[in-house]
Structures are given as structure tokens and as C-alpha cells.
Design a protein around this motif. Structure first.
Motif, PDB file in Angstrom:
ATOM      1  N   ARG A  44       0.794  -1.222   0.000  1.00 60.54           N
ATOM      2  CA  ARG A  44       0.000   0.000   0.000  1.00 60.54           C
ATOM      3  C   ARG A  44       0.827   1.274   0.000  1.00 60.54           C
ATOM      4  O   ARG A  44       0.337   2.338  -0.386  1.00 60.54           O
ATOM      5  N   ASP A  45       2.091   1.197   0.421  1.00 64.21           N
ATOM      6  CA  ASP A  45       2.941   2.391   0.369  1.00 64.21           C
ATOM      7  C   ASP A  45       3.227   2.812  -1.063  1.00 64.21           C
ATOM      8  O   ASP A  45       3.648   3.966  -1.299  1.00 64.21           O
ATOM      9  N   TYR A  47       0.951   2.999  -3.420  1.00 66.62           N
ATOM     10  CA  TYR A  47      -0.271   3.501  -4.030  1.00 66.62           C
ATOM     11  C   TYR A  47      -0.582   4.910  -3.528  1.00 66.62           C
ATOM     12  O   TYR A  47      -0.184   5.305  -2.416  1.00 66.62           O
ATOM     13  N   ARG A  48      -1.307   5.670  -4.305  1.00 63.31           N
ATOM     14  CA  ARG A  48      -1.719   7.024  -3.909  1.00 63.31           C
ATOM     15  C   ARG A  48      -3.228   7.143  -4.039  1.00 63.31           C
ATOM     16  O   ARG A  48      -3.800   6.812  -5.078  1.00 63.31           O
ATOM     17  N   ASP A  49      -3.863   7.573  -2.943  1.00 68.56           N
ATOM     18  CA  ASP A  49      -5.301   7.812  -2.922  1.00 68.56           C
ATOM     19  C   ASP A  49      -5.560   9.263  -3.297  1.00 68.56           C
ATOM     20  O   ASP A  49      -4.997  10.195  -2.694  1.00 68.56           O
ATOM     21  N   GLY A  50      -6.387   9.482  -4.289  1.00 67.27           N
ATOM     22  CA  GLY A  50      -6.673  10.839  -4.735  1.00 67.27           C
ATOM     23  C   GLY A  50      -7.372  11.683  -3.701  1.00 67.27           C
ATOM     24  O   GLY A  50      -7.363  12.926  -3.792  1.00 67.27           O
ATOM     25  N   GLY A  53      -4.304  10.960  -0.127  1.00 65.89           N
ATOM     26  CA  GLY A  53      -2.905  10.651  -0.409  1.00 65.89           C
ATOM     27  C   GLY A  53      -2.391   9.375   0.209  1.00 65.89           C
ATOM     28  O   GLY A  53      -1.332   8.888  -0.181  1.00 65.89           O
ATOM     29  N   THR A  54      -3.089   8.801   1.181  1.00 62.98           N
ATOM     30  CA  THR A  54      -2.656   7.551   1.822  1.00 62.98           C
ATOM     31  C   THR A  54      -3.661   6.444   1.540  1.00 62.98           C
ATOM     32  O   THR A  54      -4.830   6.697   1.209  1.00 62.98           O
ATOM     33  N   ILE A  76      -7.565   5.630  -7.067  1.00 64.61           N
ATOM     34  CA  ILE A  76      -6.401   5.051  -6.396  1.00 64.61           C
ATOM     35  C   ILE A  76      -5.523   4.436  -7.470  1.00 64.61           C
ATOM     36  O   ILE A  76      -5.982   3.622  -8.274  1.00 64.61           O
ATOM     37  N   VAL A  79       1.896   4.111  -7.849  1.00 62.23           N
ATOM     38  CA  VAL A  79       2.818   5.181  -8.259  1.00 62.23           C
ATOM     39  C   VAL A  79       4.273   4.735  -8.241  1.00 62.23           C
ATOM     40  O   VAL A  79       5.115   5.332  -8.928  1.00 62.23           O
ATOM     41  N   THR A  80       4.590   3.675  -7.485  1.00 65.27           N
ATOM     42  CA  THR A  80       5.975   3.218  -7.437  1.00 65.27           C
ATOM     43  C   THR A  80       6.186   2.090  -8.438  1.00 65.27           C
ATOM     44  O   THR A  80       5.227   1.452  -8.893  1.00 65.27           O
TER      45      THR A  80
END
Length: 334
Positions: A44-45, A47-50, A53-54, A76, A79-80
Motif C-alpha cells: 500500500r505504500d 499507491y496514492r489515494d486521490g 494521499g494515503t 487510487i 505510483v511506485t
């Protein structure tokens, strides 16, 4: 033109309950959701929640469900590089599998139909020199049992009966079967009767047996046809129709009853002879080279008759055996 009422049935497989099949699919779909959810939670680290952000555990479940259902709102996103790699190598294949499971009923129906068509085509191509059994009542079932005991494979036996219940029983017993009227040539076309090696006519009515034999002989004049008749006066009609051998049930039963009245042990011996596999067996074989010229009584084993050029001669009617003779003899099994 093939009779539309003549339906070919392949041996039945193991039945699967519809409720069990649906429950299995739902269980697999739920398992995929849980496994994918756990993977997203671990990553989950990445990913980015619109919204904030977490990504929380609940957010991971939300992302898993909308992704596997191919909805994908895009709120969601991975991003990595690691999260994107997990999506490409794991989440995407799981999504495809999830969709396949959801539409599994349709896919299974299409697959089953294609598999059945393939089996039918393969059966038609491979079926030669098989045994047709007309009628799957008491006589037909016992005839099939004796055929199996004498080594006939189940996939070389084809049962024909007009009663769907009888052919359903034959299918459950592991035999190919055709549901149709045994007096019609179209039924025999469906059963590939023109390729049959042997036909056993074990229907309940004598008139049906005669018509079935006539219809069969039009398609296959070479097969060996054995039939049963209830009344002795119908035996000659069956032979004239093309039957090579006729067993008259009423006359045979009456003779056995008369024999049992005077000698019950004699009936036991006769029953033993006609029951293959234990005790005494009545068998037939070609005369061997070393036996040519000898008398049947000098062979050291009981010879009951000799088949010569299509004629059955009793042992005392043959002075010397010839090439091509077939011996009907009694053998013993422990």
C-alpha cells in the motif's frame, strides 16, 4: 435421413450438482479477492489515494474490488515501480481469472458442448466391429454381463432401446447407447449397425425381434445375429429374417424345469456351463494343427460338438477333425 427420435448417449460421467458448482465458483472468486487484497495491503505504500494521499486497509479492499471487477475509477493508482510491477504481473492476471470465474457457467456450457461433439466425432470415427445389444431389460443386461466376462471392452458395446430410462441405466453402467425404435433402419444408422460385428436381439416381444432383425439385415448382412424368442413357432421366422442363432426362452425354461424334476443336480451343471468365469465353461476355439485327423473323443478333454462350414456336428458325428473346424468344448476353472 437419420431418425430425429434416435438419440446417441455417451457413457455418463460423474454428475456435479449445480449448487455445488456455483458455490465452488463463488468460493474461488472470494479467495481471489482476499489474496489480491492482502497483496495490495502489503504494497500500500506504493499507491496514492486521490482523496487523502494515503491508502488504508479499507482503501485496499475498495481498490481490489473495483480493479477485479474491471470498474477502475482511477481514484487510487500505483505510483511506485514495485506497485506497478505487482499490478502487471499479479493483479492483472487475477483480474482476468476473476472475470473467467464469474462467467464460468457460460464457458463451462460451451466447453461441455464442444467436448461432447468432439467425443461423438471420435466415437463415430473409431467404432468398428462393435457389439449391438437391442434391449436393456433383464435379458439384455445379462447378455452384456456375459460379454464383459468374456473380455468384450465396455467401449465396444452399444445398447439400443426405445425406453429412455433403460438407455439412461446403460449410460450409467458405462456403455454407449442409442434411444430409438429398434424396428426402424434409421435407429440402426445412428448406432452404426453397418459396422457391427455381432448383434444381440434381446427385446421383449417376438414381433419386435423379427422386425428388428429384418431392419438390421438390410444394413449389415455380415454381422452375427443372435436373438431370443418367447415362443418356439417364432424361432423359424427369426431365422428366416436373418438370425444366425435363436434361443427360445419358454421352451428352454420348460426343459430345465422338467430336467430339474428328475435330476436337480443336472440343472446345476447346465447353469454352471452357461455361467462364464467359474466352474465349468463352454468355450469355442479353432482346431489346432496337431489335432487335425484325430477323433474328437481322443483329445483328452470333453468335446461336445464341432462347427464345420457353418454346420454344427455333434462329437459322435465327426470321425476326424479337419483344418478350419471349430471345437465346442468344456473347460474347467478353479
Amino acid at each position: 435421413m437419420v431418425d430425429r427420435d434416435a438419440r446417441l448417449r455417451l457413457p455418463a460421467g460423474r454428475p456435479v450438482s449445480p449448487l455445488r458448482a456455483i458455490a465452488l465458483r463463488l468460493g474461488l472468486a472470494l479467495l481471489l479477492v482476499v489474496v489480491c487484497w492482502a497483496v495490495v495491503v502489503l504494497e500500500r505504500d506504493g499507491y496514492r489515494d486521490g482523496a487523502d494521499g494515503t491508502l488504508s486497509v479499507l482503501d485496499a479492499l475498495y481498490y481490489t474490488t473495483v480493479t477485479l471487477s474491471t470498474t477502475g475509477y482511477g481514484d487510487i493508482v500505483p505510483v511506485t515501480d514495485g506497485a506497478r510491477l505487482v499490478n502487471a504481473l499479479f493483479v492483472t492476471p487475477v483480474r482476468i481469472l476473476f472475470v473467467v470465474i464469474l462467467v464460468g457457467t457460460t464457458i463451462q456450457a460451451l466447453t461441455e458442448r464442444s467436448r461432447k461433439e468432439f467425443r461423438l466425432a471420435r466415437w463415430r470415427a473409431r467404432m468398428h466391429d462393435h457389439v449391438l445389444v437391442l434391449g436393456y431389460g433383464t435379458k439384455g443386461r445379462n447378455a452384456v454381463r456375459e460379454l464383459r466376462l468374456k473380455g468384450t471392452p465396455p467401449d465396444r458395446i452399444l445398447v439400443v432401446d426405445r425406453n429412455p430410462g433403460a438407455t439412461a441405466d446403460a449410460s450409467r453402467d458405462g456403455y454407449l447407447c442409442v434411444t430409438g425404435d429398434v424396428t426402424r433402419s434409421d435407429t440402426f444408422v445412428t448406432a452404426l449397425a453397418e459396422r457391427a460385428r455381432t448383434v444381440v436381439v434381446a427385446v421383449d416381444r417376438d414381433d419386435t425381434a423379427i422386425l428388428a432383425t429384418l431392419a438390421l439385415r438390410r444394413l449389415n448382412p455380415r454381422a452375427t445375429v443372435v436373438a431370443t424368442a418367447r415362443e418356439v413357432e417364432h424361432a423359424d421366422l427369426l431365422r428366416q429374417s436373418g438370425a444366425d442363432s435363436v434361443v427360445v426362452t419358454s421352451e428352454t425354461t420348460g426343459r430345465l424345469l422338467g430336467l430339474a424334476a428328475g435330476s436337480p443336480a443336472s440343472v446345476e451343471v447346465v447353469e454352471d456351463l452357461v455361467s462364464f468365469g467359474t466352474g465349468l465353461d463352454l468355450t469355442e476355439r479353432v482346431v489346432e494343427a496337431g489335432e487335425v485327423g484325430a477323433a474328437p473323443g481322443s483329445l483328452g478333454f470333453p468335446v461336445l460338438a464341432v462347427v464345420r462350414e457353418g454346420r454344427t456336428l455333434l462329437f459322435h458325428e465327426v470321425a476326424a477333425l479337419q483344418h478350419g473346424d471349430r471345437l465346442l468344448l468344456v473347460t474347467g476353472r478353479s
